[in-house]
Design a protein around this motif. Structure first.
Motif, PDB file in Angstrom:
ATOM      1  N   CYS A  78       0.858  -1.188   0.000  1.00  0.00           N
ATOM      2  CA  CYS A  78       0.000   0.000   0.000  1.00  0.00           C
ATOM      3  C   CYS A  78       0.897   1.242   0.000  1.00  0.00           C
ATOM      4  CB  CYS A  78      -0.865   0.047   1.248  1.00  0.00           C
ATOM      5  SG  CYS A  78      -2.177  -1.184   1.326  1.00  0.00           S
ATOM      6  N   ARG A  79       0.672   2.219  -0.746  1.00  0.00           N
ATOM      7  CA  ARG A  79      -0.291   2.264  -1.783  1.00  0.00           C
ATOM      8  C   ARG A  79       0.270   2.996  -2.975  1.00  0.00           C
ATOM      9  NH1 ARG A  79      -1.050   7.279  -2.102  1.00  0.00           N
ATOM     10  NH2 ARG A  79      -1.312   8.697  -0.370  1.00  0.00           N
ATOM     11  N   VAL A 114      -1.842  -1.989  -4.148  1.00  0.00           N
ATOM     12  CA  VAL A 114      -3.146  -1.384  -3.903  1.00  0.00           C
ATOM     13  C   VAL A 114      -3.123   0.082  -4.326  1.00  0.00           C
ATOM     14  CG1 VAL A 114      -4.846  -0.792  -2.138  1.00  0.00           C
ATOM     15  CG2 VAL A 114      -3.609  -2.980  -2.018  1.00  0.00           C
ATOM     16  N   VAL A 116      -5.240   3.650  -4.249  1.00  0.00           N
ATOM     17  CA  VAL A 116      -6.288   4.592  -3.864  1.00  0.00           C
ATOM     18  C   VAL A 116      -6.234   5.690  -4.911  1.00  0.00           C
ATOM     19  CG1 VAL A 116      -7.094   6.220  -2.121  1.00  0.00           C
ATOM     20  CG2 VAL A 116      -6.104   4.029  -1.424  1.00  0.00           C
ATOM     21  N   GLU A 165      -8.914   0.053  -5.155  1.00  0.00           N
ATOM     22  CA  GLU A 165      -9.668   0.003  -3.904  1.00  0.00           C
ATOM     23  C   GLU A 165     -10.733   1.100  -3.889  1.00  0.00           C
ATOM     24  OE1 GLU A 165      -9.158  -0.114   0.935  1.00  0.00           O
ATOM     25  OE2 GLU A 165      -7.406   0.355  -0.299  1.00  0.00           O
ATOM     26  N   VAL A 199      -9.813  -4.645  -4.604  1.00  0.00           N
ATOM     27  CA  VAL A 199      -9.814  -4.963  -3.177  1.00  0.00           C
ATOM     28  C   VAL A 199     -11.255  -4.983  -2.678  1.00  0.00           C
ATOM     29  CG1 VAL A 199      -9.041  -4.271  -0.885  1.00  0.00           C
ATOM     30  CG2 VAL A 199      -7.640  -3.742  -2.875  1.00  0.00           C
ATOM     31  N   ASP A 201     -12.677  -4.343   0.655  1.00  0.00           N
ATOM     32  CA  ASP A 201     -12.366  -3.830   1.987  1.00  0.00           C
ATOM     33  C   ASP A 201     -13.685  -3.613   2.714  1.00  0.00           C
ATOM     34  OD1 ASP A 201     -11.862  -2.180   4.231  1.00  0.00           O
ATOM     35  OD2 ASP A 201     -10.081  -1.331   3.312  1.00  0.00           O
ATOM     36  N   HIS A 204     -15.068  -0.126   3.624  1.00  0.00           N
ATOM     37  CA  HIS A 204     -15.496   0.778   2.564  1.00  0.00           C
ATOM     38  C   HIS A 204     -16.727   0.295   1.802  1.00  0.00           C
ATOM     39  CE1 HIS A 204     -12.197   3.468   3.126  1.00  0.00           C
ATOM     40  NE2 HIS A 204     -11.286   2.541   2.888  1.00  0.00           N
ATOM     41  N   SER A 226      -7.365  -8.864  -3.117  1.00  0.00           N
ATOM     42  CA  SER A 226      -7.153  -8.706  -1.686  1.00  0.00           C
ATOM     43  C   SER A 226      -8.505  -8.609  -0.982  1.00  0.00           C
ATOM     44  CB  SER A 226      -6.333  -7.441  -1.400  1.00  0.00           C
ATOM     45  OG  SER A 226      -6.135  -7.263  -0.012  1.00  0.00           O
ATOM     46  N   GLN A 228      -9.687  -7.186   2.660  1.00  0.00           N
ATOM     47  CA  GLN A 228      -9.259  -6.454   3.849  1.00  0.00           C
ATOM     48  C   GLN A 228     -10.428  -6.317   4.814  1.00  0.00           C
ATOM     49  OE1 GLN A 228      -7.651  -2.725   2.363  1.00  0.00           O
ATOM     50  NE2 GLN A 228      -5.628  -3.622   2.102  1.00  0.00           N
TER      51      GLN A 228
END
Length: 303
Positions: A78-79, A114, A116, A165, A199, A201, A204, A226, A228
């Motif tokens: 990350c990231r 990952v 963002v 993500e 991802v 997550d 989120h 992934s 999370q």
């Protein structure tokens, strides 16, 4: 959050079902990479998910040695991301930084970087917009798609997958203009599954009424890179970004979501990634042990 957390003890043996557990280093923010790896190995994790600041503190080759010497693997890095710049200088800077991140991921031995993707140009993380903020979400998302296309060939050359993500909509202005798993999958669609993934997550996406459908789609497309976990706790902190809680302390249905991820065919690592000032203040080994205990209670039985 449960403020009367029972005393935890160190675990020296890794159980079979804990082998997929990964400690994201954001959860133990104030630890060095070596300290995080030692705590993860002692608690019984199979992997760590380092953030780039810790990798850069020691250099990627040394980071790879630290992780391996602890008997762990790197589940992700990350990231990367923040791809929304509209000017030539900003675009060049984003591409250069993400190429460096790709090289770092390859060096530490993970194929998953990952991303963002970034917020609106002129946004201030956690604050008011600047006078020149660009509020055009459609154009901003278009630039994200363009930058992903720019980076895919370089990432593929290094054996690294760009992993998108989506962030909760409360972060759409300043951190990520993609908010749902479906949006992330649409951005990934022009590329091979080995090139761009997503991802899941829980923090989120737990609220999304289309989440089951999107997870199933991600599984069919082989794009889940992934999984999370952490919990949605209330009240939100003054800095909402730091409002995550230990699994089991909040409102998220981990049994259901984990079952959807399992049924989608995901067999990779499960990272616990928590941003929380109170948790960060606790001893690193204690947080690692608590994270694994919560994983084994609330997540592992549903894999």
């Amino acid at each position: 959050m449960n403020v009367s957390e029972p005393q935890v003890t160190r675990v020296t043996q890794t159980s079979d079902r804990s082998g997929r557990a990964s400690l994201n280093t954001a959860t133990v923010k104030h630890a060095s990479l070596a300290e995080a790896c030692e705590a993860a190995a002692t608690a019984g994790f199979g992997a760590v998910g380092p953030w780039r600041d810790l990798v850069q503190d020691v250099g990627a080759p040394q980071a790879a040695r630290i992780i391996a010497d602890a008997g762990l693997r790197a589940s992700s890095l990350c990231r990367g991301g923040f791809l929304t710049a509209a000017d030539d200088a900003g675009i060049r800077a984003a591409l250069d930084d993400n190429k460096l991140a790709i090289e770092e991921a390859a060096t530490i031995g993970t194929s998953e970087l990952v991303f963002v993707v970034g917020g609106l140009v002129g946004s201030t993380p956690g604050g008011a917009p600047t006078s020149g903020v660009d509020r055009d979400l459609v154009a901003t998302r278009g630039r994200v798609a363009d930058r992903i296309a720019d980076l895919v060939p370089f990432a593929a050359e290094h054996g690294v997958r760009i992993v998108l993500e989506p962030l909760h909509p409360i972060f759409a202005a300043d951190r990520a203009v993609i908010s749902t798993l479906a949006q992330a999958l649409d951005l990934a669609a022009p590329f091979a599954a080995s090139e761009v993934g997503v991802v899941v997550d829980t923090y989120h996406v737990w609220w999304d009424p289309s989440l089951r459908k999107s997870i199933a789609r991600a599984g069919r497309e082989d794009r889940i890179a992934s999984y999370q976990v952490c919990d949605w706790v209330l009240p939100l902190a003054a800095e909402p970004l730091n409002s995550r809680g230990h699994v089991g302390d909040g409102y998220i249905d981990f049994a259901t979501i984990t079952g959807w991820v399992r049924d989608a065919g995901y067999v990779g690592d499960i990272e616990t990634e928590i941003f929380n000032e109170e948790i960060w203040s606790r001893p690193t080994w204690q947080t690692a042990a608590t994270v694994l205990t919560r994983y084994e209670k609330h997540v592992a039985p549903h894999l």
